[in-house]
Design a protein around this motif. Structure first.
Motif, short mmCIF file in Angstrom:
data_model
loop_
_atom_site.label_atom_id
_atom_site.label_comp_id
_atom_site.label_asym_id
_atom_site.label_seq_id
_atom_site.Cartn_x
_atom_site.Cartn_y
_atom_site.Cartn_z
N ALA A 20 59.75 34.47 49.68
CA ALA A 20 61.36 34.54 49.09
C ALA A 20 61.63 35.87 48.28
CB ALA A 20 61.35 33.67 48.14
N ALA A 21 60.21 35.95 47.72
CA ALA A 21 60.73 36.76 46.37
C ALA A 21 60.27 38.12 47.32
CB ALA A 21 59.70 37.18 45.37
N LEU A 22 59.74 38.79 48.51
CA LEU A 22 59.56 39.48 49.67
C LEU A 22 60.72 39.38 50.08
CD1 LEU A 22 57.18 41.90 50.83
CD2 LEU A 22 57.25 40.01 52.53
N HIS A 23 61.44 38.71 50.67
CA HIS A 23 62.52 38.63 51.88
C HIS A 23 64.03 39.23 50.21
CE1 HIS A 23 61.29 35.49 54.62
NE2 HIS A 23 60.63 36.85 54.79
N ARG A 24 63.78 38.88 49.28
CA ARG A 24 65.18 39.01 48.46
C ARG A 24 64.81 40.53 48.31
NH1 ARG A 24 63.86 34.20 45.83
NH2 ARG A 24 62.76 34.93 44.18
N ALA A 25 63.86 40.86 48.10
CA ALA A 25 63.24 42.75 48.02
C ALA A 25 63.51 43.60 49.04
CB ALA A 25 62.11 42.95 47.31
N ALA A 26 63.34 42.75 50.17
CA ALA A 26 62.87 44.00 51.74
C ALA A 26 64.51 43.59 51.60
CB ALA A 26 62.03 42.99 52.70
N ARG A 27 65.70 42.82 51.74
CA ARG A 27 67.17 42.89 51.85
C ARG A 27 67.65 43.94 50.88
NH1 ARG A 27 66.14 37.55 51.48
NH2 ARG A 27 66.67 35.86 53.83
N VAL A 28 66.67 44.38 50.01
CA VAL A 28 67.57 45.52 48.87
C VAL A 28 67.29 46.52 49.80
CG1 VAL A 28 68.25 46.72 46.47
CG2 VAL A 28 68.01 44.07 47.14
N LEU A 29 65.83 46.77 50.13
CA LEU A 29 65.61 47.93 51.14
C LEU A 29 66.41 48.32 52.11
CD1 LEU A 29 63.47 47.52 49.01
CD2 LEU A 29 61.76 48.30 51.32
N ILE A 30 66.68 47.00 53.08
CA ILE A 30 67.04 47.58 54.02
C ILE A 30 68.65 47.80 53.72
CG2 ILE A 30 69.02 46.12 56.28
CD1 ILE A 30 66.03 46.49 56.62
N ALA A 31 69.76 47.06 52.39
CA ALA A 31 70.54 48.03 51.95
C ALA A 31 70.76 49.32 51.87
CB ALA A 31 71.02 46.86 51.22
N GLY A 32 69.64 49.19 51.38
CA GLY A 32 69.50 51.21 51.03
C GLY A 32 68.36 52.31 51.59
N LEU A 33 68.43 51.69 53.16
CA LEU A 33 67.89 52.41 54.01
C LEU A 33 68.05 53.82 53.89
CD1 LEU A 33 65.24 51.08 55.71
CD2 LEU A 33 66.88 50.63 57.62
N PRO A 34 69.52 54.06 53.70
CA PRO A 34 69.20 55.53 54.63
C PRO A 34 68.76 56.69 52.87
CG PRO A 34 71.60 55.16 54.65
CD PRO A 34 70.52 53.70 54.39
N GLU A 35 68.82 55.98 52.33
CA GLU A 35 68.38 56.85 50.57
C GLU A 35 66.51 56.43 50.97
OE1 GLU A 35 65.98 56.42 47.27
OE2 GLU A 35 66.43 55.56 48.07
N LEU A 36 66.38 55.47 51.08
CA LEU A 36 64.89 55.37 51.75
C LEU A 36 64.18 56.52 53.10
CD1 LEU A 36 61.74 54.03 51.62
CD2 LEU A 36 62.38 52.10 52.99
N THR A 37 64.77 56.70 53.75
CA THR A 37 64.17 57.82 55.11
C THR A 37 64.91 58.58 54.39
OG1 THR A 37 66.01 55.91 56.81
CG2 THR A 37 65.23 58.05 56.92
N ASP A 38 65.42 59.02 53.79
CA ASP A 38 65.32 60.81 53.17
C ASP A 38 63.77 60.84 51.89
OD1 ASP A 38 68.20 60.70 54.17
OD2 ASP A 38 69.12 60.29 51.83
N ARG A 39 64.22 60.05 51.15
CA ARG A 39 62.87 60.33 50.95
C ARG A 39 61.67 60.59 51.60
NH1 ARG A 39 61.67 55.94 47.56
NH2 ARG A 39 62.75 54.61 47.91
N LEU A 40 61.37 58.99 52.32
CA LEU A 40 59.93 59.39 53.48
C LEU A 40 60.26 60.74 53.95
CD1 LEU A 40 57.04 58.50 54.57
CD2 LEU A 40 59.20 57.01 56.14
#
Length: 445
Positions: free
Chosen positions: A35-55
């Motif tokens: 459940a904790a993993l899912h909560r954090a992963a949903r936040v990553l999905i919401a901020g995917l463009p920023e994560l893509t930029d950094r990668l």
């Protein structure tokens, strides 16, 4: 009580009871961790463009193999990374829904990078960088929003990194399969190009592409080798039929009855200076590359029984078809026992084998009278005549080769002249006799 004791005794000495298999279940801690993993992963999905930029920026800075692609095609690389992250992070939340799409994306990336020539190590490094960044963001997000859940992520860490390893394996498998297909296509294309050059069917417009693919100079100087081994190895065996000096570049191609090799030669030598140091009057100038070819022919080694024919030097890729035909003519000039024939040094013999019908007719006309002799007597005359011609008309040297007196050689030559009506001191007759002997040796006339 006695009955109870007896039962216990039987239990001690009887077969041990079989414990039931445990049912697979997740502990409460595992469920909370997911459940904790899912909560954090949903936040990553919401901020995917920023994560893509950094990668993408991390790849540009830390992986040189990706730097050129990112600088030349930034939008395409960004979309590719974004697509991969969306499916892979989504797989952490809904593995059944995203698993197949994530695998297809990873396979597509592996195939694309293979076609682009990006090293496999760089591709796997990029995937592991992405996995590390996603894991770090999961940890950071959990620590920021729910610090008490940090301890729960320990229970899913192995699953996350197993997921990364799984996709690295998918990428590596797709990359290697694509690489094998590319190698096969490239090798097949090179075989077709080489065959077209040697057949003389290559179009002039295709010569620059063929030169680039085969690593040959369009206007270079070349010779072609035709090799017929006593026992031919299967195509693709990797063992060459002859050995050339170290450092000699050669391009082999299998033929129907022989192996062919395109032999690039060095550039044309500089023209000699005029004046007293120039070429003497009447001295024949060697064709460019001919001296180099003669040296290579002298250094060439082949297995016993192997026949090697070497063409004249030709200029440009467009002339390789002619060179192949000249090499085949030289190959036909080789004795059946094997040897190396450089065409330019055996032109009279090449004339004979180039027209087998005329060669046999000449042999019958010149040597036909000898066939009325006893075979042993006939063979002695032919052997003596051949030795005399090979000794430049010296009866002394011919006698040494035949282990007989020079007078014996002269007597046999006179007998030959009487039987055939030929005069060996007359140049035209000597030429006919020499060609007739070559036709008899090579054509079985």
């Amino acid at each position: 009580m006695p009955q109870v004791v007896r039962s216990r005794i039987r239990a001690l000495h009887g077969p041990p009871p079989v414990a039931p298999l445990p049912h697979r279940f997740r502990s409460l801690a595992d469920r909370e961790a997911i459940a904790a993993l899912h909560r954090a992963a949903r936040v990553l999905i919401a901020g995917l463009p920023e994560l893509t930029d950094r990668l993408v920026e991390a790849l540009r800075e830390q992986e040189p193999a990706y730097r050129t692609a990112i600088e030349n095609e930034p939008a395409e690389v960004w979309q590719e990374v974004h697509h991969s992250l969306r499916h892979n992070v989504g797989s952490l939340i809904q593995p059944r829904e995203y698993r197949d799409a994530a695998h297809r994306t990873s396979r597509w990336i592996g195939e694309s990078r293979a076609k682009q020539g990006v090293p496999l190590d760089a591709v796997l490094h990029a995937f592991r960088m992405g996995g590390a960044m996603v894991w770090q963001d999961l940890v950071d997000e959990t620590a920021r929003r729910n610090p008490e859940d940090i301890r729960l992520l320990v229970h899913v860490a192995a699953d996350v990194w197993n997921f990364v390893d799984e996709h690295c394996a998918v990428v590596a498998d797709a990359y290697r399969q694509a690489e094998r297909r590319l190698v096969w296509r490239r090798e097949n294309q090179q075989r077709l190009m080489t065959a077209a050059l040697l057949d003389g069917t290559a179009r002039i417009a295709d010569l620059p592409d063929a030169a680039a693919a085969l690593g040959l100079a369009p206007d270079g100087r070349y010779a072609v080798l035709a090799v017929a081994a006593a026992r031919r190895a299967p195509h693709g065996a990797g063992e060459q039929p002859v050995s050339l000096p170290d450092g000699t570049d050669v391009l082999w191609h299998p033929g129907q009855d022989a192996e062919f090799a395109i032999l690039p030669l060095t550039a044309e030598p500089a023209a000699p200076e005029a004046g007293e140091h120039g070429q003497a009057e009447g001295e024949a100038a060697a064709a460019p590359g001919q001296e180099e070819l003669a040296c290579l022919a002298a250094a060439l080694t082949a297995a016993p029984g192997t026949r090697v024919g070497i063409s004249s030097v030709v200029g440009g890729l467009a002339a390789l078809g002619d060179a192949r035909r000249l090499a085949e003519t030289a190959l036909r000039s080789c004795p059946s026992s094997g040897g190396v024939v450089l065409l330019d040094e055996h032109l009279p013999t090449a004339l004979v084998v180039s027209s087998p019908g005329l060669g046999k007719a000449l042999a019958a006309r010149v040597l036909g009278p000898l066939d009325r002799l006893d075979p042993t007597d006939r063979d002695v005359l032919i052997e003596t005549l051949t030795a005399w011609l090979d000794s430049d008309g010296s009866a002394q040297r011919a006698g040494a080769r035949l282990y007989c007196h020079r007078n014996t050689v002269l007597n046999r030559l006179r007998r030959f002249e009487q039987l055939t009506g030929r005069c060996l001191t007359r140049p035209s007759d000597a030429v006919e006799v020499s060609l007739a002997l070559a036709a008899r040796r090579l054509l079985g006339a």
